[in-house]
Design an enzyme around this catalytic site. Sequence first.
Site, PDB file in Angstrom:
ATOM      1  CB  SER A   1       3.092  -7.999   1.629  1.00  0.00           C
ATOM      2  OG  SER A   1       2.013  -7.945   2.524  1.00  0.00           O
TER       3      SER A   1
ATOM      4  CD  GLU B   1      -0.356 -25.282  29.475  1.00  0.00           C
ATOM      5  OE1 GLU B   1      -0.641 -26.337  28.858  1.00  0.00           O
ATOM      6  OE2 GLU B   1      -1.099 -24.306  29.561  1.00  0.00           O
TER       7      GLU B   1
ATOM      8  CE  LYS C   1      -2.825  -4.839   8.240  1.00  0.00           C
ATOM      9  NZ  LYS C   1      -2.892  -4.920   6.777  1.00  0.00           N
TER      10      LYS C   1
ATOM     11  CB  THR D   1       0.739  -3.510   6.443  1.00  0.00           C
ATOM     12  OG1 THR D   1      -0.560  -3.611   5.848  1.00  0.00           O
ATOM     13  CG2 THR D   1       1.287  -2.110   6.274  1.00  0.00           C
ATOM     14  CG  ASP D   2      -2.221  -7.655   4.141  1.00  0.00           C
ATOM     15  OD1 ASP D   2      -2.599  -6.876   5.038  1.00  0.00           O
ATOM     16  OD2 ASP D   2      -2.843  -7.817   3.080  1.00  0.00           O
TER      17      ASP D   2
ATOM     18  CB  THR E   1      -0.935  -0.015   1.231  1.00  0.00           C
ATOM     19  OG1 THR E   1      -1.768  -1.158   1.118  1.00  0.00           O
ATOM     20  CG2 THR E   1      -1.807   1.208   1.308  1.00  0.00           C
TER      21      THR E   1
ATOM     22  CE1 TYR F   1      -3.711  -0.546  -1.811  1.00  0.00           C
ATOM     23  CE2 TYR F   1      -4.853  -2.562  -1.205  1.00  0.00           C
ATOM     24  CZ  TYR F   1      -3.691  -1.835  -1.298  1.00  0.00           C
ATOM     25  OH  TYR F   1      -2.520  -2.391  -0.896  1.00  0.00           O
TER      26      TYR F   1
HETATM   27  N1  DAS Z   1      -2.093  -4.942   0.104  1.00  0.00           N
HETATM   28  C1  DAS Z   1      -1.648  -5.288   1.403  1.00  0.00           C
HETATM   29  C2  DAS Z   1      -0.217  -5.744   1.404  1.00  0.00           C
HETATM   30  O1  DAS Z   1       0.462  -5.542   0.453  1.00  0.00           O
HETATM   31  C3  DAS Z   1      -1.943  -4.286   2.438  1.00  0.00           C
HETATM   32  C4  DAS Z   1      -0.911  -3.250   2.771  1.00  0.00           C
HETATM   33  O2  DAS Z   1       0.110  -3.069   2.171  1.00  0.00           O
HETATM   34  O3  DAS Z   1      -1.161  -2.540   3.738  1.00  0.00           O
HETATM   35  O4  DAS Z   1       0.201  -6.278   2.378  1.00  0.00           O
END
Ligand code: DAS
Length: 337
Positions: free
Chosen positions: A71, A293, A177, A104-105, A25, A38
């Site tokens: 990602s 445990e 995340k 971010t994924d 992103t 998007y």
């Molecule tokens: N499209 C997702 C990724 O590439 C989301 C992001 O980048 O935030 O992980």
Amino acid sequence: MKIVPDRYGKCMTDTHIEVFATGGTIAGMAGSATRRDYRPGQIGIDDLLAGMAALGLPAKLVGHQFANIGSEDIGPELWRKLHEAAAQRMGDSACQGIIITHGTDTAEETAFLFDQTLPTTKPVVLVGAMRPADAVGSDGMRNFANAVRVASDPEAAGRGVLLVMSDHIFAARDARKARTEGANAFRGFPRGPVGHVTPASLEWFGPPWRVDEPARFEFHENMPKVSILYAYAGMSAENVVQALEGGAKGLVLAGFGHGNASGGIRAALADAVAAGVPVVRASRVDEGLVDREPDDDAHGFIAARALGPPKARILLQLLLANGINDPVRAQQAFDRR
Ligand code: DAS
């Protein structure tokens, strides 16, 4: 050379940072402020760096476009290319730090894999964005400027790979995340952020804890298959059998609460360990430790401690790829910071 005092009186000189772009992103466009339309990976590294140059940060950024993808499509082949390049650039005295732009994924997985397989001698920083570049309130350029700030700081070395999002600096081992939307989507556990950064300031919350540490594991592109079993009410032991029949060489249980599972699943997992397939107990709950445990000793299970299932899976793969099958040594790797 430009010398710029920051507001705390420290001086930032022109640092040489290599930027490895992969997409996500931070390089994404929405095309509309009002529709959910998007696309990740639309902006090339040259354009990102041109935007950065306009901010006047005292750093020389050298860009490399490795991919321009979401990602969710990142995996072993791209990891190998990035890892090779990072190891090579870290060995070059001209390069003072590395930034990887990333979706971010799966950022926490790439960050943790590299955290375990690169030396800690130079800053390595992952950065992403939750909002596309043309979205209202886009966070990409600010996160990127923050990442430059972190990667330019020699004190960023010795902390393992770092992830910079929403003015927070997270250690790769802690970062995850935790929200599907909103700029403040990442959390750190068991530590929260290890530092705070803005384009004009940088504050570490403690000293580096891994100074000059060599890589903990050798990187392998083809690591043994490790499956994650996500626990749910009524889950049958058939899930364990299917994972083993599918070729899993290790299993991670994303268990209930403190890494729990039904009696039937626990018995099937104990059978897997007896057959030489290591089992890590993690939790499907977002946050909290999974400690050892008494049952773990009885069945030979490994407790994931602070690692969530995706990172527990990577660590178990690294252990197996590096020939470490002994559950005691494996547990020590899970216990480490
Ligand atoms: N499209 C997702 C990724 O590439 C989301 C992001 O980048 O935030 O992980």
